[in-house]
Design an enzyme around this catalytic site. Sequence first.
Site, short mmCIF file in Angstrom:
data_model
loop_
_atom_site.label_atom_id
_atom_site.label_comp_id
_atom_site.label_asym_id
_atom_site.label_seq_id
_atom_site.Cartn_x
_atom_site.Cartn_y
_atom_site.Cartn_z
N CYS A 1 7.60 -17.63 54.06
CA CYS A 1 8.92 -17.10 54.41
C CYS A 1 9.88 -17.28 53.24
O CYS A 1 10.07 -18.40 52.75
CB CYS A 1 9.45 -17.83 55.65
SG CYS A 1 11.09 -17.27 56.12
N CYS B 1 11.91 -12.97 64.25
CA CYS B 1 11.95 -14.43 64.26
C CYS B 1 13.41 -14.80 64.43
O CYS B 1 14.22 -14.52 63.55
CB CYS B 1 11.39 -14.98 62.95
SG CYS B 1 11.61 -16.76 62.77
N CYS C 1 25.86 -24.73 56.70
CA CYS C 1 24.97 -24.31 55.61
C CYS C 1 25.42 -24.76 54.23
O CYS C 1 26.53 -24.46 53.78
CB CYS C 1 24.82 -22.79 55.62
SG CYS C 1 23.61 -22.24 54.39
N ARG D 1 8.92 -22.62 66.94
CA ARG D 1 8.76 -23.35 65.67
C ARG D 1 9.67 -24.55 65.62
O ARG D 1 10.89 -24.43 65.74
CB ARG D 1 9.08 -22.40 64.50
CG ARG D 1 8.54 -22.89 63.18
CD ARG D 1 8.75 -21.93 62.00
NE ARG D 1 8.78 -20.51 62.26
CZ ARG D 1 7.73 -19.73 62.46
NH1 ARG D 1 6.52 -20.23 62.46
NH2 ARG D 1 7.89 -18.44 62.67
N CYS E 1 7.29 -13.19 55.67
CA CYS E 1 8.54 -13.21 56.43
C CYS E 1 9.67 -13.32 55.42
O CYS E 1 9.52 -14.00 54.40
CB CYS E 1 8.53 -14.42 57.37
SG CYS E 1 10.09 -14.67 58.24
N CYS F 1 29.27 -20.13 57.21
CA CYS F 1 28.51 -20.88 58.23
C CYS F 1 28.69 -22.39 57.98
O CYS F 1 28.32 -22.90 56.91
CB CYS F 1 27.04 -20.51 58.16
SG CYS F 1 26.76 -18.73 58.08
N CYS G 1 26.66 -18.07 48.74
CA CYS G 1 26.74 -17.08 49.82
C CYS G 1 28.19 -16.92 50.30
O CYS G 1 28.88 -17.91 50.55
CB CYS G 1 25.85 -17.50 50.98
SG CYS G 1 25.86 -16.31 52.33
N1 SAM Z 1 21.54 -15.87 54.79
C1 SAM Z 1 20.56 -15.55 55.74
C2 SAM Z 1 21.03 -15.76 57.16
O1 SAM Z 1 21.99 -16.45 57.40
O2 SAM Z 1 20.39 -15.21 58.05
C3 SAM Z 1 19.26 -16.28 55.54
C4 SAM Z 1 19.23 -17.73 55.13
S1 SAM Z 1 19.94 -18.91 56.27
C5 SAM Z 1 19.88 -20.37 55.29
C6 SAM Z 1 18.68 -19.10 57.53
C7 SAM Z 1 18.93 -20.06 58.64
O3 SAM Z 1 18.79 -21.39 58.17
C8 SAM Z 1 20.27 -20.06 59.31
O4 SAM Z 1 20.42 -19.04 60.23
C9 SAM Z 1 20.29 -21.42 60.00
O5 SAM Z 1 19.79 -21.30 61.31
C10 SAM Z 1 19.35 -22.25 59.15
N2 SAM Z 1 20.07 -23.35 58.50
C11 SAM Z 1 20.88 -23.26 57.42
N3 SAM Z 1 21.40 -24.47 57.12
C12 SAM Z 1 20.90 -25.34 58.02
C13 SAM Z 1 21.10 -26.73 58.25
N4 SAM Z 1 21.90 -27.47 57.48
N5 SAM Z 1 20.45 -27.31 59.27
C14 SAM Z 1 19.63 -26.58 60.08
N6 SAM Z 1 19.43 -25.26 59.91
C15 SAM Z 1 20.07 -24.64 58.91
C1 DTB Z 2 15.04 -21.40 60.24
O1 DTB Z 2 15.35 -21.24 61.44
N1 DTB Z 2 15.11 -22.53 59.59
C2 DTB Z 2 14.74 -22.37 58.20
C3 DTB Z 2 14.29 -20.88 58.16
N2 DTB Z 2 14.60 -20.41 59.47
C4 DTB Z 2 14.82 -19.98 57.12
C5 DTB Z 2 15.82 -22.76 57.26
C6 DTB Z 2 16.29 -24.20 57.45
C7 DTB Z 2 17.25 -24.51 56.37
C8 DTB Z 2 17.68 -25.96 56.38
C9 DTB Z 2 18.66 -26.28 55.34
C10 DTB Z 2 18.19 -26.04 53.94
O2 DTB Z 2 17.09 -26.46 53.55
O3 DTB Z 2 18.95 -25.45 53.15
FE1 SF4 Z 3 24.86 -17.60 53.91
FE2 SF4 Z 3 23.90 -19.95 54.70
FE3 SF4 Z 3 25.29 -18.45 56.39
FE4 SF4 Z 3 22.82 -17.65 55.59
S1 SF4 Z 3 23.31 -19.45 56.79
S2 SF4 Z 3 24.65 -16.40 55.76
S3 SF4 Z 3 22.83 -18.44 53.48
S4 SF4 Z 3 26.07 -19.39 54.51
#
Ligand code: SAM
Ligand code: DTB
Ligand code: SF4
Length: 330
Positions: free
Chosen positions: A109, A201, A73, A273, A141, A70, A66
């Site tokens: 989802c 959500c 992430c 959630r 979702c 973030c 991506c």
């Molecule tokens: N790329 C899209 C976005 O950012 O909306 C969708 C996927 S992103 C992985 C969805 C959510 O996962 C993020 O907004 C974040 O809140 C959560 N997330 C990602 N990495 C995480 C982590 N290491 N711990 C907790 N939540 C995480």
């Molecule tokens: C949300 O708030 N948490 C979920 C879902 N929406 C998409 C994602 C959590 C991701 C945690 C890190 C991972 O598994 O990559």
């Molecule tokens: Fe990309 Fe992860 Fe950020 Fe979603 S949370 S925009 S997957 S870097």
Amino acid sequence: MNAPLNPGSPAEGGVIRHDWTLEEARALYDLPLFELVDRARAVHLRYHPRDEVQLCTLLSVKTGGCPEDCAYCPQSSHHQAVPGEKMLNVDEVLEAAGRAKDAGATRFCMGAAWRQVKDGPAFDRVLEMVRGVKGLGLEACVTLGMLTEEQARRLKEAGLDAYNHNLDTSPDFYRSIIRTREFEDRLRTLKNVREAGITVCSGGIIGMGEGPNDRCAMLRELANLDPHPESVPVNALVRVPGTPLESLPPIDPTDLVRMVALARLMMPRSKVRLSAGRTELTREAQLFCLYAGANSIFYGDRLLTTPNPDVTDDTSLIEAAGLRPQAPVA
Ligand code: SAM
Ligand code: DTB
Ligand code: SF4
């Protein structure tokens, strides 16, 4: 402190309103824990069945690579904590959705590691996945990054129930965590989703180095959306090796309970959630969150790229507590 327990009064939660101040949110957050939970529980019982928990299963349909940065992430190409993968095909996704349904999930989802949706074959495939998931009788979702009005409209047409797009943290702390987009970009996508008639959500993460005011400010942003998001995920940071936040200390579980309770007080009708981070919580801490107002969990051995509690552990926890999984709507 012995404030009267009056969860129906506006500043104490339990009233549907969209004019929360940071001070009001913070005053609730700072209550003695049991008092906060008593109030949240009272509101919970007014708006929701006392024993129901919705089981939602996640699947990453396009993992890694991506362009956003973030800090939390693992899927950001800036950190390369997980390898990028090809997008799954529709059959693979529907097989996973069928398995999730058989295991008791009612919501499925699908996540893609995109900054934004691009029109073309990949988006067309997501639309096909949504139609397929709906065909199985599950709530559908997706979480795909930023979305235009037209793309939101096409998702709605395909039958999508909910779009996940988290605010993640407060407007002030946002730039410490993400520099490739603005907080306002998130709000714009949420508006497009809402206007297309898809339920929203949206939630956030604790444990990223933010302070209590940031946590309260994030919930305030969510609660001041009109209508409230139908679903509010509260995540504890999963500290993934290779990400900039990997060495932060773990959260105090009582902070998660406070966030859940505050979300319940400020957004009485929403599903709250209990999301990422459950593998690091004891059964008791999870139950306390469910008592304080959480009524949904991610269910299945994986979140997107990281582990989630085993399905057998979750079913035994639910059973031991005398809770029941929410029945399918359709
Ligand atoms: N790329 C899209 C976005 O950012 O909306 C969708 C996927 S992103 C992985 C969805 C959510 O996962 C993020 O907004 C974040 O809140 C959560 N997330 C990602 N990495 C995480 C982590 N290491 N711990 C907790 N939540 C995480
Ligand atoms: C949300 O708030 N948490 C979920 C879902 N929406 C998409 C994602 C959590 C991701 C945690 C890190 C991972 O598994 O990559
Ligand atoms: Fe990309 Fe992860 Fe950020 Fe979603 S949370 S925009 S997957 S870097």
